[in-house]
Design a protein around this motif. Structure first.
Motif, PDB file in Angstrom:
ATOM      1  N   PRO A 165       0.832  -1.207   0.000  1.00 42.90           N
ATOM      2  CA  PRO A 165       0.000   0.000   0.000  1.00 42.90           C
ATOM      3  C   PRO A 165       0.865   1.255   0.000  1.00 42.90           C
ATOM      4  O   PRO A 165       1.916   1.311   0.634  1.00 42.90           O
ATOM      5  CB  PRO A 165      -0.781  -0.113   1.315  1.00 42.90           C
ATOM      6  CG  PRO A 165       0.095  -0.920   2.204  1.00 42.90           C
ATOM      7  CD  PRO A 165       0.855  -1.881   1.311  1.00 42.90           C
ATOM      8  N   LEU A 166       0.427   2.245  -0.728  1.00 42.92           N
ATOM      9  CA  LEU A 166       1.062   3.567  -0.697  1.00 42.92           C
ATOM     10  C   LEU A 166      -0.052   4.605  -0.666  1.00 42.92           C
ATOM     11  O   LEU A 166      -0.857   4.685  -1.609  1.00 42.92           O
ATOM     12  CB  LEU A 166       1.961   3.789  -1.907  1.00 42.92           C
ATOM     13  CG  LEU A 166       2.687   5.152  -1.892  1.00 42.92           C
ATOM     14  CD1 LEU A 166       4.075   5.061  -2.504  1.00 42.92           C
ATOM     15  CD2 LEU A 166       1.863   6.255  -2.572  1.00 42.92           C
ATOM     16  N   ILE A 167      -0.123   5.337   0.442  1.00 46.37           N
ATOM     17  CA  ILE A 167      -1.151   6.358   0.598  1.00 46.37           C
ATOM     18  C   ILE A 167      -0.522   7.719   0.302  1.00 46.37           C
ATOM     19  O   ILE A 167       0.466   8.107   0.943  1.00 46.37           O
ATOM     20  CB  ILE A 167      -1.743   6.372   2.037  1.00 46.37           C
ATOM     21  CG1 ILE A 167      -2.087   4.949   2.524  1.00 46.37           C
ATOM     22  CG2 ILE A 167      -2.949   7.308   2.105  1.00 46.37           C
ATOM     23  CD1 ILE A 167      -3.120   4.208   1.726  1.00 46.37           C
ATOM     24  N   GLU A 168      -1.093   8.426  -0.662  1.00 41.20           N
ATOM     25  CA  GLU A 168      -0.667   9.799  -0.969  1.00 41.20           C
ATOM     26  C   GLU A 168      -1.344  10.734   0.038  1.00 41.20           C
ATOM     27  O   GLU A 168      -2.562  10.655   0.236  1.00 41.20           O
ATOM     28  CB  GLU A 168      -1.090  10.164  -2.399  1.00 41.20           C
ATOM     29  CG  GLU A 168      -0.762  11.601  -2.788  1.00 41.20           C
ATOM     30  CD  GLU A 168      -1.321  11.964  -4.177  1.00 41.20           C
ATOM     31  OE1 GLU A 168      -1.682  11.050  -4.958  1.00 41.20           O
ATOM     32  OE2 GLU A 168      -1.421  13.171  -4.448  1.00 41.20           O
ATOM     33  N   VAL A 169      -0.542  11.582   0.652  1.00 45.27           N
ATOM     34  CA  VAL A 169      -1.044  12.457   1.708  1.00 45.27           C
ATOM     35  C   VAL A 169      -0.737  13.912   1.378  1.00 45.27           C
ATOM     36  O   VAL A 169       0.339  14.223   0.848  1.00 45.27           O
ATOM     37  CB  VAL A 169      -0.344  12.078   3.048  1.00 45.27           C
ATOM     38  CG1 VAL A 169      -0.388  13.203   4.041  1.00 45.27           C
ATOM     39  CG2 VAL A 169      -0.964  10.838   3.639  1.00 45.27           C
ATOM     40  N   HIS A 170      -1.688  14.789   1.690  1.00 46.47           N
ATOM     41  CA  HIS A 170      -1.433  16.228   1.626  1.00 46.47           C
ATOM     42  C   HIS A 170      -1.984  16.893   2.875  1.00 46.47           C
ATOM     43  O   HIS A 170      -3.081  16.544   3.334  1.00 46.47           O
ATOM     44  CB  HIS A 170      -2.074  16.852   0.385  1.00 46.47           C
ATOM     45  CG  HIS A 170      -1.521  16.271  -0.871  1.00 46.47           C
ATOM     46  ND1 HIS A 170      -0.278  16.615  -1.360  1.00 46.47           N
ATOM     47  CD2 HIS A 170      -2.019  15.336  -1.705  1.00 46.47           C
ATOM     48  CE1 HIS A 170      -0.042  15.912  -2.452  1.00 46.47           C
ATOM     49  NE2 HIS A 170      -1.085  15.117  -2.687  1.00 46.47           N
ATOM     50  N   ILE A 171      -1.240  17.849   3.371  1.00 46.19           N
ATOM     51  CA  ILE A 171      -1.666  18.606   4.558  1.00 46.19           C
ATOM     52  C   ILE A 171      -2.830  19.519   4.169  1.00 46.19           C
ATOM     53  O   ILE A 171      -3.855  19.571   4.845  1.00 46.19           O
ATOM     54  CB  ILE A 171      -0.475  19.415   5.109  1.00 46.19           C
ATOM     55  CG1 ILE A 171       0.647  18.466   5.542  1.00 46.19           C
ATOM     56  CG2 ILE A 171      -0.928  20.317   6.264  1.00 46.19           C
ATOM     57  CD1 ILE A 171       1.981  19.153   5.801  1.00 46.19           C
ATOM     58  N   ILE A 176      -5.317  10.980   0.854  1.00 46.79           N
ATOM     59  CA  ILE A 176      -5.929  11.692   1.979  1.00 46.79           C
ATOM     60  C   ILE A 176      -5.367  13.112   1.971  1.00 46.79           C
ATOM     61  O   ILE A 176      -4.139  13.295   1.988  1.00 46.79           O
ATOM     62  CB  ILE A 176      -5.634  10.995   3.324  1.00 46.79           C
ATOM     63  CG1 ILE A 176      -6.281   9.604   3.328  1.00 46.79           C
ATOM     64  CG2 ILE A 176      -6.146  11.833   4.504  1.00 46.79           C
ATOM     65  CD1 ILE A 176      -5.913   8.721   4.479  1.00 46.79           C
ATOM     66  N   ALA A 177      -6.246  14.104   1.917  1.00 47.73           N
ATOM     67  CA  ALA A 177      -5.794  15.492   1.784  1.00 47.73           C
ATOM     68  C   ALA A 177      -6.720  16.423   2.533  1.00 47.73           C
ATOM     69  O   ALA A 177      -7.938  16.189   2.597  1.00 47.73           O
ATOM     70  CB  ALA A 177      -5.761  15.893   0.305  1.00 47.73           C
ATOM     71  N   GLY A 178      -6.134  17.483   3.076  1.00 51.46           N
ATOM     72  CA  GLY A 178      -6.949  18.582   3.588  1.00 51.46           C
ATOM     73  C   GLY A 178      -7.227  18.550   5.077  1.00 51.46           C
ATOM     74  O   GLY A 178      -7.976  19.394   5.568  1.00 51.46           O
ATOM     75  N   PHE A 179      -6.619  17.631   5.796  1.00 54.81           N
ATOM     76  CA  PHE A 179      -6.885  17.516   7.233  1.00 54.81           C
ATOM     77  C   PHE A 179      -5.718  18.006   8.080  1.00 54.81           C
ATOM     78  O   PHE A 179      -5.556  17.582   9.225  1.00 54.81           O
ATOM     79  CB  PHE A 179      -7.245  16.065   7.578  1.00 54.81           C
ATOM     80  CG  PHE A 179      -8.524  15.612   6.924  1.00 54.81           C
ATOM     81  CD1 PHE A 179      -9.755  15.916   7.484  1.00 54.81           C
ATOM     82  CD2 PHE A 179      -8.496  14.932   5.715  1.00 54.81           C
ATOM     83  CE1 PHE A 179     -10.938  15.524   6.870  1.00 54.81           C
ATOM     84  CE2 PHE A 179      -9.678  14.537   5.090  1.00 54.81           C
ATOM     85  CZ  PHE A 179     -10.912  14.840   5.670  1.00 54.81           C
ATOM     86  N   GLY A 180      -4.910  18.903   7.508  1.00 52.54           N
ATOM     87  CA  GLY A 180      -3.741  19.371   8.242  1.00 52.54           C
ATOM     88  C   GLY A 180      -2.791  18.208   8.486  1.00 52.54           C
ATOM     89  O   GLY A 180      -2.790  17.213   7.739  1.00 52.54           O
ATOM     90  N   VAL A 181      -1.989  18.300   9.554  1.00 55.20           N
ATOM     91  CA  VAL A 181      -1.024  17.209   9.793  1.00 55.20           C
ATOM     92  C   VAL A 181      -1.744  15.916  10.194  1.00 55.20           C
ATOM     93  O   VAL A 181      -1.154  14.833  10.131  1.00 55.20           O
ATOM     94  CB  VAL A 181       0.049  17.601  10.833  1.00 55.20           C
ATOM     95  CG1 VAL A 181       0.933  18.724  10.296  1.00 55.20           C
ATOM     96  CG2 VAL A 181      -0.564  17.993  12.165  1.00 55.20           C
ATOM     97  N   ASN A 182      -3.023  16.027  10.565  1.00 58.00           N
ATOM     98  CA  ASN A 182      -3.796  14.809  10.865  1.00 58.00           C
ATOM     99  C   ASN A 182      -3.943  13.915   9.626  1.00 58.00           C
ATOM    100  O   ASN A 182      -4.201  12.714   9.762  1.00 58.00           O
ATOM    101  CB  ASN A 182      -5.166  15.176  11.442  1.00 58.00           C
ATOM    102  CG  ASN A 182      -5.841  13.995  12.113  1.00 58.00           C
ATOM    103  OD1 ASN A 182      -5.180  13.187  12.772  1.00 58.00           O
ATOM    104  ND2 ASN A 182      -7.135  13.848  11.913  1.00 58.00           N
ATOM    105  N   SER A 183      -3.758  14.478   8.428  1.00 61.28           N
ATOM    106  CA  SER A 183      -3.801  13.645   7.203  1.00 61.28           C
ATOM    107  C   SER A 183      -2.848  12.450   7.326  1.00 61.28           C
ATOM    108  O   SER A 183      -3.152  11.346   6.863  1.00 61.28           O
ATOM    109  CB  SER A 183      -3.405  14.472   5.976  1.00 61.28           C
ATOM    110  OG  SER A 183      -4.383  15.450   5.676  1.00 61.28           O
TER     111      SER A 183
END
Ligand code: CA2
Length: 146
Positions: free
Chosen positions: A97-103, A126-133
């Motif tokens: 698995p590779l999850i792409e993340v954006h703050i 997963i994007a848009g949840f600040g560092v919680n992403s």
């Protein structure tokens, strides 16, 4: 033992130093420490950041060779790096698995950020949840494993 590599692209080491309205107030050392300590039982988490495309690609190859799961914030490489995309495809086509993340939420920002050349070969985004992403991405890889 499951190994998770949390890989980060260019300029993320400057987190917390400007644009707090977009990226929040958490600094890079704070984020790196929190993520390193977030390992669940039977997991190791390694957090890395680079401004160098070649180094990032080498880490993605390492993920394949060591069967590591990956949480990746490709930063600006998201929008144009076919070389990073191809390396991401090596990870996911190996069944990892590779999850792409954006703050931030790139879709709510400038037009050039609306394109990700990575998303089409990532397991999920997963994007848009600040560092919680990042924490949401860790939860996603754990749930996929269960
Ligand atoms: O929202 C994200 O996580 C991004 O991947 C961050 C990248 C940006 O190019 C992407 O479009 C979205 C930018 C990383 C630069 O980070 C900084 C944070 C604070 C201060 C300066 C740079």
């Amino acid at each position: 033992m499951t190994r998770i590599l949390v890989l980060n692209g260019p300029n993320l080491s400057r987190l917390g130093t400007r644009e707090p309205d977009v990226y929040g107030l958490t600094t890079w050392p704070e984020l790196a420490e929190a993520l390193s300590k977030a390992a669940a039982k039977g997991e190791t988490i390694e957090v890395r950041q680079t401004d160098d495309e070649s180094e990032l690609i080498g880490w993605l190859h390492e993920a394949v060779d060591t069967s590591s799961e990956v949480v990746l914030n490709p930063a600006a490489f998201t929008h144009y790096s076919y070389a990073v995309r191809d390396a991401v495809a090596l990870v996911t086509s190996a069944g990892l698995p590779l999850i792409e993340v954006h703050i931030s939420n790139p879709h709510a920002r400038e037009e050039f950020r609306h394109t990700s050349v990575i998303s089409g070969v990532a397991t999920g985004v997963i994007a848009g949840f600040g560092v919680n992403s990042y924490h949401l991405a860790l939860a996603a890889v754990r749930q996929r494993r269960a």
